[in-house]
Design an enzyme around this catalytic site. Sequence first.
Site, PDB file in Angstrom:
ATOM      1  N   ARG A   1       0.798  -1.223   0.000  1.00 40.85           N
ATOM      2  CA  ARG A   1       0.000   0.000   0.000  1.00 40.85           C
ATOM      3  C   ARG A   1       0.835   1.279   0.000  1.00 40.85           C
ATOM      4  NH1 ARG A   1      -2.542  -3.996   2.746  1.00 40.85           N
ATOM      5  NH2 ARG A   1      -4.709  -4.317   2.158  1.00 40.85           N
TER       6      ARG A   1
ATOM      7  N   HIS B   1      -0.836  -2.503  -4.611  1.00 39.93           N
ATOM      8  CA  HIS B   1      -0.274  -3.459  -5.572  1.00 39.93           C
ATOM      9  C   HIS B   1      -0.160  -2.915  -6.994  1.00 39.93           C
ATOM     10  CE1 HIS B   1      -0.020  -6.337  -2.480  1.00 39.93           C
ATOM     11  NE2 HIS B   1      -1.178  -6.945  -2.616  1.00 39.93           N
TER      12      HIS B   1
ATOM     13  N   HIS C   1       2.977 -12.826  -5.018  1.00 41.92           N
ATOM     14  CA  HIS C   1       1.818 -12.908  -4.129  1.00 41.92           C
ATOM     15  C   HIS C   1       1.248 -14.327  -4.071  1.00 41.92           C
ATOM     16  CE1 HIS C   1      -1.724 -11.438  -1.987  1.00 41.92           C
ATOM     17  NE2 HIS C   1      -1.227 -10.213  -2.015  1.00 41.92           N
TER      18      HIS C   1
ATOM     19  N   ASP D   1      -1.742  -9.336   8.813  1.00 46.39           N
ATOM     20  CA  ASP D   1      -1.564  -8.674   7.519  1.00 46.39           C
ATOM     21  C   ASP D   1      -0.565  -7.550   7.746  1.00 46.39           C
ATOM     22  OD1 ASP D   1      -1.733  -7.936   4.900  1.00 46.39           O
ATOM     23  OD2 ASP D   1      -3.820  -7.263   4.968  1.00 46.39           O
TER      24      ASP D   1
ATOM     25  N   GLU E   1       5.109 -12.509   1.503  1.00 50.14           N
ATOM     26  CA  GLU E   1       5.516 -11.603   0.430  1.00 50.14           C
ATOM     27  C   GLU E   1       6.779 -10.843   0.841  1.00 50.14           C
ATOM     28  OE1 GLU E   1       1.886  -9.236  -0.733  1.00 50.14           O
ATOM     29  OE2 GLU E   1       1.087 -10.500   0.881  1.00 50.14           O
TER      30      GLU E   1
END
Length: 351
Positions: free
Chosen positions: A81, A106, A180, A250, A315
């Site tokens: 982001r 992304h 991803h 996350d 990631e």
Amino acid sequence: MNLTQVPFGTTSDGIGVDLFTLTNDHGVQVQLTNYGGTITSFLAPDARGELGEINLGFDRLEDYLTRSPYFGCIVGRFGNRIAKARFQLHGKEYRLAQNDGEHHLHGGVKGFDKVVWQAQPFQNDAGVGVRLDYLSPDGEEGYPGNLSVTVTYTLTPQDELRIDYRATTDQATILNLTNHAYFNLAGHGTILDHVLQIFADHFTPIDATLIPTGEIRSVAGTPLDFRQPTRIGERIDQDDEQLRYGGGYDHNWVINGPAGTLRPAAVLTEPTSGRRLEVHTTQPGMQFYSGNMMPDSLPGRGGQVYTKRSGLCLETQHFPDSPNHPNFPSTVLEPGQVYQETTVFKVGTTA
């Protein structure tokens, strides 16, 4: 070692797409397509030696075109982001697509996950693989500079999938590339019984909109402490502000050791299958995403239905929103510089 190439369909604007199958002498097999540089399948042996799928994906190109939650793809120009979809570079403000609420995610509406890359399969002493090339023109998705990107996937005889990223630009820009892939080492069910170790003493806390605050915080005493192997479901539902914001995990972890050197980032194991996945990277960070925002019912490969937390992402990356946090490692790429990063996913068993 073996490599095959077959047609995989065409995009909505008529561009042909291929599917490449890489296989080593142990039966480890990776399938990928040059649409989005997407890993569509990853077969690895379990503790009994039986091959099974460890990667979430679809059988058809059409599904990747229309409803993929970034399954297996290359994301860029900027993975993760960027706050308020804007950043400053050399005194100029650049505005990007707001495709994640008011933020940029992304790479935008048509990021690197949604373009067709030029593909060149190869076989050499290092293994079998595919080199993917893409020229991102100046202004694409709001980013400055003509950016020449190469991503090379190599399946090695040592059961490693190596991903090498390289890029150059003709004017200053920002860049943060990652893959991803969604992993499930059992091949089905949720990932809550997977055991994860992350080689990181710190993480970057987020606000309620998943944007880093700029702080680099110790994992000690938090549910984000994975310095020792820990069952993912053990603390995921704790009443913790960071877990509430993320709907689970996350977050970006600050990987121990000097960025730019290939070093351990994570080890993931799954007790019923005995499978093990090691992650090594040159990148400074890694986003562990526990699949919290996956749809409740997503038809996937072979008639499987994926649900919330059916897969997890590891990631490797620079930190989210880096351009807006001067204390984070820089994501600026200048003319004359070469962006180079490597990530290695190594499969094996716990036995």
